[in-house]
Design a protein around this motif. Structure first.
Motif, PDB file in Angstrom:
ATOM      1  N   GLN A 152       0.829  -1.254   0.001  1.00  0.00           N
ATOM      2  CA  GLN A 152       0.125   0.058  -0.071  1.00  0.00           C
ATOM      3  C   GLN A 152       0.879   1.212  -0.117  1.00  0.00           C
ATOM      4  OE1 GLN A 152      -3.607   0.272   0.371  1.00  0.00           O
ATOM      5  NE2 GLN A 152      -3.761  -1.501  -0.415  1.00  0.00           N
ATOM      6  N   MET A 153       2.125   1.212   0.517  1.00  0.00           N
ATOM      7  CA  MET A 153       2.885   2.305   0.573  1.00  0.00           C
ATOM      8  C   MET A 153       3.264   2.820  -0.822  1.00  0.00           C
ATOM      9  SD  MET A 153       2.374   3.102   3.854  1.00  0.00           S
ATOM     10  CE  MET A 153       0.885   2.398   3.722  1.00  0.00           C
ATOM     11  N   GLN A 154       2.833   3.858  -0.879  1.00  0.00           N
ATOM     12  CA  GLN A 154       3.619   4.405  -2.451  1.00  0.00           C
ATOM     13  C   GLN A 154       4.238   6.022  -2.215  1.00  0.00           C
ATOM     14  OE1 GLN A 154       0.223   4.137  -4.917  1.00  0.00           O
ATOM     15  NE2 GLN A 154       0.010   1.994  -4.552  1.00  0.00           N
ATOM     16  N   HIS A 155       3.811   6.662  -1.243  1.00  0.00           N
ATOM     17  CA  HIS A 155       4.378   7.965  -0.887  1.00  0.00           C
ATOM     18  C   HIS A 155       5.076   8.262   0.601  1.00  0.00           C
ATOM     19  CE1 HIS A 155       2.229   8.866  -4.895  1.00  0.00           C
ATOM     20  NE2 HIS A 155       1.107   8.335  -4.339  1.00  0.00           N
ATOM     21  N   THR A 156       5.780   9.413   0.488  1.00  0.00           N
ATOM     22  CA  THR A 156       5.901   9.609   1.846  1.00  0.00           C
ATOM     23  C   THR A 156       4.814   9.914   2.676  1.00  0.00           C
ATOM     24  OG1 THR A 156       7.763  10.843   0.761  1.00  0.00           O
ATOM     25  CG2 THR A 156       7.537  11.133   2.996  1.00  0.00           C
ATOM     26  N   LEU A 157       3.764  10.453   2.151  1.00  0.00           N
ATOM     27  CA  LEU A 157       2.538  11.093   2.824  1.00  0.00           C
ATOM     28  C   LEU A 157       1.882   9.915   3.602  1.00  0.00           C
ATOM     29  CD1 LEU A 157       0.299  12.844   3.342  1.00  0.00           C
ATOM     30  CD2 LEU A 157      -0.668  12.463   0.944  1.00  0.00           C
TER      31      LEU A 157
END
Lengths: 212, 175
Positions: A152-157
Motif C-alpha cells: 500500500q505504501m507508495q508515497h511519503t504521505l
C-alpha cells in the motif's frame, strides 16, 4: 453530482438462474465448512477459494467488488463478506444463514476452549501453550501488517499517515473514535479527487483486514 | 438485564462500529476497555484469550465470546457475540444494497486510497498492543521473530502450522 460515468457493479443474478439454483441449506453448509476449516486467520483466502473456485457462485470481479465493500465498512471481512454474498444469493435469509454458518464452528470451539481455560487458568501447561501461541501471533500479525503495508505504501504521505496513526493509538493512547474522526477525514481530503492527478482504481484489492 | 450486561453490550457494540480497519485494528481499544477501564481481565488473561481466538478456526475476533463468558457466563457470551456482530453486519447489509450510488462518486477512490495508510497504522497499533502482553521474556522475542521471518521471507507457509508450533514450543520453553 459527478460527471464520471458510473462503473457498473457486477450484478449477481438476483432473479436469474443462480438465485434459483442455490438452495438455502447449501449456502449454510458452504459457509459452515469455511468457518470450520479456516485456521490461522485470513478467512478471505478461504472464502475466495470456496465461492469463486469451488462453487462458482461468483467470478473474481464480483468477489473483489464485494470485498471492497467489506473493507470500506466496519466489521470483519469474514462476516461482512458472508452477509453480502448470502444476501446476493438468496436475500436476507441467505445473509443470516451465511453469517451463522461462518461464525458457528469457531464460536462453539472458542467457547469450549474458553470454558476449559476458565477452569484451568492456573494450570502451567495450559498457560505455557497460550504464551507460546501469543508470541507466535505477534510474529504473524507483524508479517501480515508489513506485507499489506508494503503493497500500500507508495508515497511519503502514506508513511506519515501510518506514523501519526500509530503514535496516536499506541503512545498517546487516544481513543480509537478520536483517531478515526480526525485522521480519517484528513487522509481522505489529502487524497481528494483532483483532475491533474487521477487516482488509480485499485484492481487488486488488498486484504486490509487479513489478520482478523 | 443487569448493569454488567449493559456494559458488555455497550463495549462490544462500540467496538463493532469502530472496527473500520478490521479485528486487529480494534485490539488497542478492546484492551483499553476490557483491561484498563472495566477491569474484566488482566493483561495475561487478555493475551491468553486472544491466543484462544488464534487456535480456533474462523475469525480470531470470536474471542469476544470468551471475554463475554468470562464476565457473565453464557449470557455474557451471547451478549458479546450479538453486540459485536449485529451493528457492523446490519450496516454492511444496508450499505451493500445501496453501494451502486457510491460507485459513481470520484470520492470513492479517495476514501479507498486515504484510509489505507490509516488502517495500516491501526493494525500496527494492534500488533503493539498484543506484543505488550505477549512479549514477556527473551524466549518470546525469539519465537515471535522466528514466526515473522518464516511468514515474511518464507514461501506460502500456512500460518496455522506456525501458531501450532508456537504453542508446542511454549509448552517446553515457557513453563
Amino acid at each position: 453530482m459527478s460527471e464520471t460515468q458510473p462503473v457498473p457493479l457486477p450484478k449477481f443474478k438476483r432473479d436469474g438462474e443462480i438465485a434459483q439454483r442455490v438452495p438455502l441449506h447449501e449456502i449454510f453448509l458452504t459457509f459452515l465448512v469455511i468457518g470450520g476449516t479456516s485456521f490461522g486467520g485470513g478467512v478471505v483466502a478461504y472464502l475466495r477459494n470456496s465461492l469463486v473456485a469451488v462453487k462458482g457462485w461468483m467470478d473474481e470481479e464480483e468477489f473483489l467488488a464485494a470485498l471492497e465493500i467489506s473493507q470500506a465498512l466496519p466489521g470483519l471481512n469474514a462476516t461482512n463478506m458472508s452477509v453480502i454474498v448470502g444476501d446476493r444469493l438468496r436475500g436476507p435469509i441467505g445473509a443470516i444463514l451465511a453469517f451463522f454458518g461462518v461464525t458457528l464452528p469457531g464460536t462453539a470451539i472458542v467457547l469450549i476452549l474458553g470454558i476449559v481455560y476458565a477452569q484451568n487458568h492456573h494450570n502451567p501447561y495450559i498457560t505455557s501453550v497460550l504464551k507460546g501461541v501469543g508470541a507466535a501471533s505477534v510474529g504473524l500479525l507483524l508479517a501480515v501488517t508489513l506485507q499489506i503495508g508494503h503493497k500500500q505504501m507508495q508515497h511519503t504521505l502514506d508513511l506519515i499517515l501510518v506514523i501519526v496513526t500509530v503514535t496516536m493509538v499506541s503512545f498517546l493512547h487516544f481513543q480509537l473514535l478520536t483517531v478515526l474522526i480526525t485522521v480519517g477525514p484528513i487522509a481522505i481530503y489529502l487524497y481528494r479527487p483532483h483532475p491533474a492527478r487521477p487516482l488509480e482504481d485499485d484492481k487488486h484489492v488488498v486484504d486490509k483486514k487479513a489478520a482478523d | 438485564m443487569h448493569s454488567t450486561s449493559w456494559n458488555l453490550c455497550g463495549v462490544f457494540s462500540l467496538l463493532s462500529i469502530l472496527a473500520v480497519g478490521g479485528g486487529t485494528a480494534i485490539l488497542p481499544e478492546m484492551h483499553k476497555l476490557t483491561v484498563d477501564e472495566h477491569a474484566w481481565l488482566t493483561d495475561d488473561q487478555f493475551r491468553d484469550i486472544y491466543s484462544l481466538g488464534q487456535i480456533a478456526p474462523g475469525p480470531n475476533m470470536l474471542m469476544v465470546v470468551v471475554i463475554g463468558y468470562h464476565v457473565d457466563g453464557y449470557l455474557g457470551a451471547a451478549i458479546a457475540f450479538f453486540s459485536f456482530f449485529l451493528p457492523a453486519c446490519l450496516l454492511t447489509f444496508v450499505t451493500a444494497r445501496v453501494w451502486d450510488y457510491f460507485r459513481a462518486s470520484p470520492w470513492r477512490l479517495s476514501v479507498q486510497r486515504g484510509l489505507a495508510p490509516m488502517v495500516i497504522g491501526l493494525m500496527t497499533g494492534g500488533v503493539i498492543s498484543i506484543a505488550r502482553t505477549a512479549i514477556i521474556n527473551p524466549t518470546t522475542v525469539v519465537l515471535a521473530a522466528l514466526v515473522f521471518c518464516a511468514l515474511y521471507f518464507g514461501k506460502k507457509i500456512n500460518p496455522a502450522l506456525l501458531i501450532l508450533a508456537g504453542g508446542i514450543l511454549g509448552l517446553f520453553c515457557l513453563r
